[in-house]
Design a protein around this motif. Structure first.
Motif, short mmCIF file in Angstrom:
data_model
loop_
_atom_site.label_atom_id
_atom_site.label_comp_id
_atom_site.label_asym_id
_atom_site.label_seq_id
_atom_site.Cartn_x
_atom_site.Cartn_y
_atom_site.Cartn_z
N CYS A 43 -1.58 11.74 6.18
CA CYS A 43 -1.12 11.43 4.72
C CYS A 43 -0.97 10.02 4.63
O CYS A 43 -1.80 9.37 5.06
CB CYS A 43 0.49 12.19 4.73
SG CYS A 43 1.46 11.58 6.18
N LEU A 44 -0.14 9.63 4.10
CA LEU A 44 0.12 8.32 3.61
C LEU A 44 0.83 7.52 4.56
O LEU A 44 0.39 6.58 5.16
CB LEU A 44 1.01 7.95 2.04
CG LEU A 44 1.31 6.57 1.66
CD1 LEU A 44 -0.17 5.88 1.46
CD2 LEU A 44 1.98 6.67 0.51
N GLY A 45 2.25 7.87 5.05
CA GLY A 45 2.87 7.31 6.07
C GLY A 45 2.70 7.56 7.26
O GLY A 45 3.26 7.03 8.18
N ASN A 46 2.35 8.97 7.46
CA ASN A 46 2.35 9.36 8.86
C ASN A 46 3.68 9.40 9.42
O ASN A 46 3.91 9.10 10.59
CB ASN A 46 1.21 8.86 9.92
CG ASN A 46 1.08 9.46 11.35
OD1 ASN A 46 0.80 8.92 12.20
ND2 ASN A 46 1.19 10.76 11.02
N ILE A 47 4.79 9.73 8.59
CA ILE A 47 6.13 10.10 9.33
C ILE A 47 6.93 11.27 8.52
O ILE A 47 7.55 11.73 9.13
CB ILE A 47 7.06 8.76 9.00
CG1 ILE A 47 7.05 8.31 7.47
CG2 ILE A 47 6.74 7.57 9.88
CD1 ILE A 47 8.07 7.42 7.15
N CYS A 48 6.20 11.77 7.33
CA CYS A 48 6.80 13.00 6.81
C CYS A 48 5.83 14.13 6.84
O CYS A 48 6.29 15.18 7.66
CB CYS A 48 6.99 12.78 5.52
SG CYS A 48 8.56 11.47 5.13
N ARG A 49 4.80 14.17 6.23
CA ARG A 49 3.94 15.20 6.18
C ARG A 49 2.98 15.41 7.29
O ARG A 49 3.00 16.76 7.88
CB ARG A 49 3.31 15.41 4.77
CG ARG A 49 4.19 15.50 3.60
CD ARG A 49 3.33 15.30 2.28
NE ARG A 49 2.91 13.58 2.31
CZ ARG A 49 2.22 13.02 1.54
NH1 ARG A 49 1.55 14.01 0.19
NH2 ARG A 49 2.03 12.02 1.32
N TRP A 89 1.81 1.68 7.30
CA TRP A 89 3.27 1.11 6.87
C TRP A 89 4.21 1.27 8.12
O TRP A 89 5.11 0.56 8.05
CB TRP A 89 3.51 1.51 5.61
CG TRP A 89 3.06 1.02 4.50
CD1 TRP A 89 2.04 -0.09 4.34
CD2 TRP A 89 2.94 1.94 3.20
NE1 TRP A 89 1.58 -0.19 2.98
CE2 TRP A 89 2.18 1.16 2.16
CE3 TRP A 89 3.45 2.74 2.67
CZ2 TRP A 89 1.63 1.23 0.97
CZ3 TRP A 89 3.12 3.16 1.37
CH2 TRP A 89 2.50 2.29 0.47
N HIS A 90 4.13 2.43 8.66
CA HIS A 90 5.10 2.94 9.79
C HIS A 90 4.69 2.79 11.00
O HIS A 90 5.13 3.42 11.93
CB HIS A 90 5.73 4.11 9.31
CG HIS A 90 6.36 4.17 7.87
ND1 HIS A 90 7.76 3.78 7.83
CD2 HIS A 90 6.11 4.17 6.65
CE1 HIS A 90 7.94 3.69 6.54
NE2 HIS A 90 7.11 4.33 5.72
N ASP A 129 4.98 14.89 -1.69
CA ASP A 129 5.59 13.87 -0.62
C ASP A 129 7.19 13.92 -0.64
O ASP A 129 7.59 13.61 -1.84
CB ASP A 129 4.76 12.50 -1.22
CG ASP A 129 5.14 11.33 -0.15
OD1 ASP A 129 6.15 11.53 0.46
OD2 ASP A 129 4.72 10.34 -0.22
N PRO A 130 7.55 14.30 0.44
CA PRO A 130 9.09 14.28 0.35
C PRO A 130 9.94 13.02 0.72
O PRO A 130 11.17 13.14 0.81
CB PRO A 130 9.30 15.52 1.51
CG PRO A 130 8.37 15.38 2.33
CD PRO A 130 7.02 14.60 1.59
N TYR A 131 9.12 12.14 0.96
CA TYR A 131 9.72 10.67 1.22
C TYR A 131 11.06 10.30 0.53
O TYR A 131 12.10 10.02 0.91
CB TYR A 131 8.87 9.94 1.55
CG TYR A 131 9.17 8.49 2.16
CD1 TYR A 131 9.62 8.33 3.48
CD2 TYR A 131 9.30 7.26 1.35
CE1 TYR A 131 10.27 7.04 4.09
CE2 TYR A 131 9.59 6.15 1.89
CZ TYR A 131 10.14 6.04 3.40
OH TYR A 131 10.66 4.91 3.76
N TYR A 132 10.97 10.37 -1.01
CA TYR A 132 11.89 10.09 -1.95
C TYR A 132 12.64 11.15 -2.33
O TYR A 132 13.86 10.96 -2.61
CB TYR A 132 11.26 9.18 -2.99
CG TYR A 132 10.53 7.96 -2.95
CD1 TYR A 132 11.35 6.94 -2.26
CD2 TYR A 132 9.15 7.67 -2.73
CE1 TYR A 132 10.61 5.59 -1.66
CE2 TYR A 132 8.52 6.70 -2.16
CZ TYR A 132 9.19 5.65 -1.78
OH TYR A 132 8.65 4.41 -1.39
P1 4NP Z 1 4.15 10.76 4.17
O1 4NP Z 1 5.37 10.14 3.46
O2 4NP Z 1 2.96 10.13 3.50
O3 4NP Z 1 4.33 12.24 4.10
O4 4NP Z 1 4.52 10.46 5.58
C1 4NP Z 1 5.71 8.88 2.93
C2 4NP Z 1 6.31 7.99 3.93
C3 4NP Z 1 6.59 6.55 3.71
C4 4NP Z 1 6.25 6.25 2.52
C5 4NP Z 1 5.63 7.11 1.54
C6 4NP Z 1 5.38 8.16 1.94
N1 4NP Z 1 6.42 5.01 2.16
O5 4NP Z 1 6.29 4.47 1.06
O6 4NP Z 1 6.83 4.07 3.00
#
Ligand code: 4NP
Length: 149
Positions: free
Chosen positions: A7-13, A42-43, A123-126
């Motif tokens: 995914c984008l951040g590798n912290i949620c999905r 980013w993480h 994306d559930p981050y926000y």
């Molecule tokens: P993910 O979610 O791609 O499912 O891990 C996100 C996590 C962090 C960010 C965006 C999406 N971010 O902008 O930091």
């Protein structure tokens, strides 16, 4: 088989996808290796988002051990199947592909549930909605096991 969720951040999905698929692989006694990565970096080194850890724990899946890392081009050599969560992840990964063999490995996860529709795992981050995200990933991972086992 070696499978990488991205995914984008590798912290949620994708940490949920890694944990859910790994649990199903174990249950089915398959000899697969499952990992996850993010296109952004980013993480790097962080644990999964607390909300992902909590929703997985509620369903009996432990993802506490995971640490975020960035997707790298060598992942095309280490993995047979690369599961992306949305079309933006797809484009980011495809942009790093070196040849057709690399490109063929990249699949949009929800196409296992909804073939050909290129639907996104939101994306559930926000916005939140981690339970819904868990269910979407869980159903797709069941299909993957059925297809490849
Ligand atoms: P993910 O979610 O791609 O499912 O891990 C996100 C996590 C962090 C960010 C965006 C999406 N971010 O902008 O930091």
């Amino acid at each position: 088989m070696n499978v990488l969720a991205v995914c984008l951040g590798n912290i949620c999905r994708s940490p949920l996808a890694e944990g859910i698929l790994a649990a199903k692989v174990k249950e089915a006694n398959l000899d697969w290796h499952v990992d996850s990565a993010g296109t952004s970096g980013w993480h790097d080194g962080e644990k999964a988002d607390k909300r992902s850890i909590a929703v997985a724990k509620e369903r009996g899946v432990d993802i506490e051990y995971q640490r975020s890392r960035k997707f790298i081009v060598q992942d095309f050599d280490r993995f047979d199947l690369i599961l992306v969560m949305d079309s933006s992840n797809y484009q980011n990964v495809i942009n790093l592909a070196r040849n057709e063999s690399d490109r063929e490995k990249v699949k949009i996860l929800l196409n296992y549930t909804y073939p050909g529709q290129n639907r996104a795992v939101p994306d559930p981050y926000y916005e939140g909605g981690f339970g819904h995200v868990y269910d979407l990933i869980d159903t797709a991972c069941t299909k993957i096991i059925e297809l490849h086992a």
